[in-house]
Design a protein around this motif. Structure first.
Motif, PDB file in Angstrom:
ATOM      1  N   PRO A  84      55.945  60.096  80.107  1.00  0.00           N
ATOM      2  CA  PRO A  84      57.353  60.133  79.715  1.00  0.00           C
ATOM      3  C   PRO A  84      57.872  61.561  79.600  1.00  0.00           C
ATOM      4  N   ILE A  85      59.112  61.755  80.002  1.00  0.00           N
ATOM      5  CA  ILE A  85      59.798  63.035  79.854  1.00  0.00           C
ATOM      6  C   ILE A  85      60.766  62.900  78.677  1.00  0.00           C
ATOM      7  N   VAL A  86      60.624  63.766  77.676  1.00  0.00           N
ATOM      8  CA  VAL A  86      61.516  63.738  76.515  1.00  0.00           C
ATOM      9  C   VAL A  86      62.444  64.949  76.577  1.00  0.00           C
ATOM     10  N   PRO A  87      63.723  64.746  76.911  1.00  0.00           N
ATOM     11  CA  PRO A  87      64.663  65.878  76.846  1.00  0.00           C
ATOM     12  C   PRO A  87      64.866  66.276  75.381  1.00  0.00           C
ATOM     13  N   VAL A  88      64.910  67.557  75.117  1.00  0.00           N
ATOM     14  CA  VAL A  88      65.107  68.048  73.747  1.00  0.00           C
ATOM     15  C   VAL A  88      66.284  69.022  73.741  1.00  0.00           C
ATOM     16  N   ALA A  89      67.285  68.700  72.941  1.00  0.00           N
ATOM     17  CA  ALA A  89      68.463  69.567  72.838  1.00  0.00           C
ATOM     18  C   ALA A  89      68.328  70.470  71.614  1.00  0.00           C
ATOM     19  N   LEU A  90      68.288  71.766  71.844  1.00  0.00           N
ATOM     20  CA  LEU A  90      68.237  72.749  70.757  1.00  0.00           C
ATOM     21  C   LEU A  90      69.626  73.326  70.552  1.00  0.00           C
ATOM     22  N   ILE A  91      70.068  73.331  69.304  1.00  0.00           N
ATOM     23  CA  ILE A  91      71.404  73.832  68.974  1.00  0.00           C
ATOM     24  C   ILE A  91      71.303  74.937  67.927  1.00  0.00           C
ATOM     25  N   ASP A  92      71.942  76.048  68.210  1.00  0.00           N
ATOM     26  CA  ASP A  92      71.994  77.214  67.316  1.00  0.00           C
ATOM     27  C   ASP A  92      70.627  77.848  67.052  1.00  0.00           C
ATOM     28  N   SER A  93      69.658  77.528  67.885  1.00  0.00           N
ATOM     29  CA  SER A  93      68.334  78.127  67.743  1.00  0.00           C
ATOM     30  C   SER A  93      68.375  79.624  68.038  1.00  0.00           C
ATOM     31  N   TYR A  94      69.298  80.035  68.889  1.00  0.00           N
ATOM     32  CA  TYR A  94      69.429  81.454  69.251  1.00  0.00           C
ATOM     33  C   TYR A  94      69.802  82.316  68.046  1.00  0.00           C
ATOM     34  N   LYS A  95      70.445  81.715  67.047  1.00  0.00           N
ATOM     35  CA  LYS A  95      70.910  82.471  65.881  1.00  0.00           C
ATOM     36  C   LYS A  95      69.769  83.019  65.029  1.00  0.00           C
ATOM     37  N   VAL A  96      68.595  82.422  65.155  1.00  0.00           N
ATOM     38  CA  VAL A  96      67.482  82.816  64.291  1.00  0.00           C
ATOM     39  C   VAL A  96      66.971  84.216  64.620  1.00  0.00           C
ATOM     40  N   PHE A  97      66.422  84.391  65.819  1.00  0.00           N
ATOM     41  CA  PHE A  97      65.833  85.676  66.185  1.00  0.00           C
ATOM     42  C   PHE A  97      66.490  86.339  67.392  1.00  0.00           C
ATOM     43  N   ASN A  98      67.496  85.708  67.959  1.00  0.00           N
ATOM     44  CA  ASN A  98      68.099  86.245  69.179  1.00  0.00           C
ATOM     45  C   ASN A  98      69.608  86.387  69.078  1.00  0.00           C
ATOM     46  N   SER A  99      70.045  86.875  67.927  1.00  0.00           N
ATOM     47  CA  SER A  99      71.452  87.199  67.727  1.00  0.00           C
ATOM     48  C   SER A  99      71.517  88.291  66.660  1.00  0.00           C
ATOM     49  N   PHE A 100      72.717  88.649  66.274  1.00  0.00           N
ATOM     50  CA  PHE A 100      72.882  89.689  65.252  1.00  0.00           C
ATOM     51  C   PHE A 100      73.099  89.093  63.861  1.00  0.00           C
ATOM     52  N   LYS A 101      72.904  87.778  63.743  1.00  0.00           N
ATOM     53  CA  LYS A 101      73.146  87.096  62.469  1.00  0.00           C
ATOM     54  C   LYS A 101      72.001  87.365  61.491  1.00  0.00           C
ATOM     55  N   LEU A 102      72.325  87.660  60.245  1.00  0.00           N
ATOM     56  CA  LEU A 102      71.314  87.960  59.244  1.00  0.00           C
ATOM     57  C   LEU A 102      71.260  86.912  58.131  1.00  0.00           C
ATOM     58  N   GLY A 103      72.374  86.259  57.832  1.00  0.00           N
ATOM     59  CA  GLY A 103      72.426  85.312  56.717  1.00  0.00           C
ATOM     60  C   GLY A 103      71.722  84.003  57.000  1.00  0.00           C
ATOM     61  N   LYS A 104      72.050  82.991  56.209  1.00  0.00           N
ATOM     62  CA  LYS A 104      71.447  81.667  56.337  1.00  0.00           C
ATOM     63  C   LYS A 104      71.751  81.069  57.702  1.00  0.00           C
ATOM     64  N   VAL A 105      70.744  80.441  58.299  1.00  0.00           N
ATOM     65  CA  VAL A 105      70.899  79.830  59.622  1.00  0.00           C
ATOM     66  C   VAL A 105      70.393  78.389  59.573  1.00  0.00           C
ATOM     67  N   THR A 106      71.151  77.492  60.177  1.00  0.00           N
ATOM     68  CA  THR A 106      70.722  76.101  60.323  1.00  0.00           C
ATOM     69  C   THR A 106      70.665  75.759  61.804  1.00  0.00           C
ATOM     70  N   THR A 107      69.509  75.335  62.264  1.00  0.00           N
ATOM     71  CA  THR A 107      69.346  74.957  63.663  1.00  0.00           C
ATOM     72  C   THR A 107      69.123  73.450  63.762  1.00  0.00           C
ATOM     73  N   GLN A 108      69.288  72.930  64.966  1.00  0.00           N
ATOM     74  CA  GLN A 108      69.110  71.495  65.189  1.00  0.00           C
ATOM     75  C   GLN A 108      68.148  71.258  66.353  1.00  0.00           C
ATOM     76  N   VAL A 109      67.300  70.247  66.184  1.00  0.00           N
ATOM     77  CA  VAL A 109      66.414  69.783  67.252  1.00  0.00           C
ATOM     78  C   VAL A 109      66.719  68.312  67.475  1.00  0.00           C
ATOM     79  N   HIS A 110      67.173  67.963  68.671  1.00  0.00           N
ATOM     80  CA  HIS A 110      67.501  66.578  69.016  1.00  0.00           C
ATOM     81  C   HIS A 110      66.508  66.055  70.045  1.00  0.00           C
TER      82      HIS A 110
END
Length: 246
Positions: A177-203
């Motif tokens: 089986p192939i399971v597509p996984v949608a990642l949302i806002d994952s880039y904000k953690v270590f690959n952006s200039f954001k420093l504060g609280k971050v919430t990411t989503q895994v679908h």
């Protein structure tokens, strides 16, 4: 990127204990079960998340096959992507990553703890060999994460690059089986200039079974998987923009 250095700095006092422990367990799989090593990786991720004020929500876990091996194909946003999936994926899984990037301290320990694969993107023969190994292990019941975009753009704001069809060959070979996984806002953690609280989503999306894709070309499979992921990201963007207007 700022948060990455912050998390590293705030966890330096743990390094003399955690890194050797992770390396020892990675080097002695005969002493530590796959589940035990996976648990250690999850513990390390939780420590980083607590320090960096990183929270990851998961959706669709009921879509994950209950038995046997399968392949997860997520969009790629940055260094946190595989960590977010591992943290929310209750059963053990592994991943394929770029060989060059896999040799960093801590990253190397995580790759070896889950017995991940290092893929050399400059060597076609080696890359195909790695994908064949993954296919065989998936046949035996293992679960793998493969990023079909291959690489990511810094601060990509949930945008996707075209999926590479070649990485879906191991799905056809494994008949899993192939399971597509949608990642949302994952880039904000270590690959952006954001420093504060971050919430990411895994679908975790509805799996594509072998019977559904066995007669398709890899280009067609890649398109289906990317479109399913894209739909989830578009729905998120639409709801966020609607909320802002209200």
């Amino acid at each position: 990127m700022i948060k990455l250095f912050y998390v590293i700095f705030m966890n330096l006092f743990r390094a003399p204990y955690m890194i050797p422990k992770m390396r020892y367990q990675a080097n002695h799989p005969e002493k530590y079960s796959e589940k035990k090593r996976y648990s250690l990786v999850c513990h390390a991720i939780k420590l980083m998340n607590r320090t960096g004020r990183i929270h990851t929500k998961s959706y669709g876990e009921e879509n994950l096959p209950k038995e046997g091996g399968y392949l997860m194909y997520p969009n790629h946003q940055g260094k946190y992507d595989a960590l977010g999936i591992i943290l929310t994926h209750k059963n053990t899984c592994s991943f394929v990553m770029d060989k060059v990037k896999s040799n960093m301290i801590l990253v190397s320990e995580i790759v070896d703890l889950v017995q991940g694969k290092r893929l050399d993107r400059t060597d076609v023969r080696q890359a195909m060999s790695v994908l064949n190994e993954v296919a065989e292990e998936v046949k035996e019941g293992r679960r793998y994460i493969i990023f079909p975009e291959g690489d990511y753009i810094f601060n990509n704001k949930n945008q996707m690059a075209p999926f590479k069809a070649g990485c879906f060959k191991c799905a056809l070979k494994s008949k899993a089986p192939i399971v597509p996984v949608a990642l949302i806002d994952s880039y904000k953690v270590f690959n952006s200039f954001k420093l504060g609280k971050v919430t990411t989503q895994v679908h975790y999306l509805q799996p594509l079974l072998y019977e559904e894709y066995k007669n398709l070309k890899t280009v067609e499979i890649a398109k289906i998987v990317q479109e399913r992921i894209g739909t989830v990201i578009e729905e998120y963007s639409f709801s966020k923009n609607t909320y802002r207007k209200d």
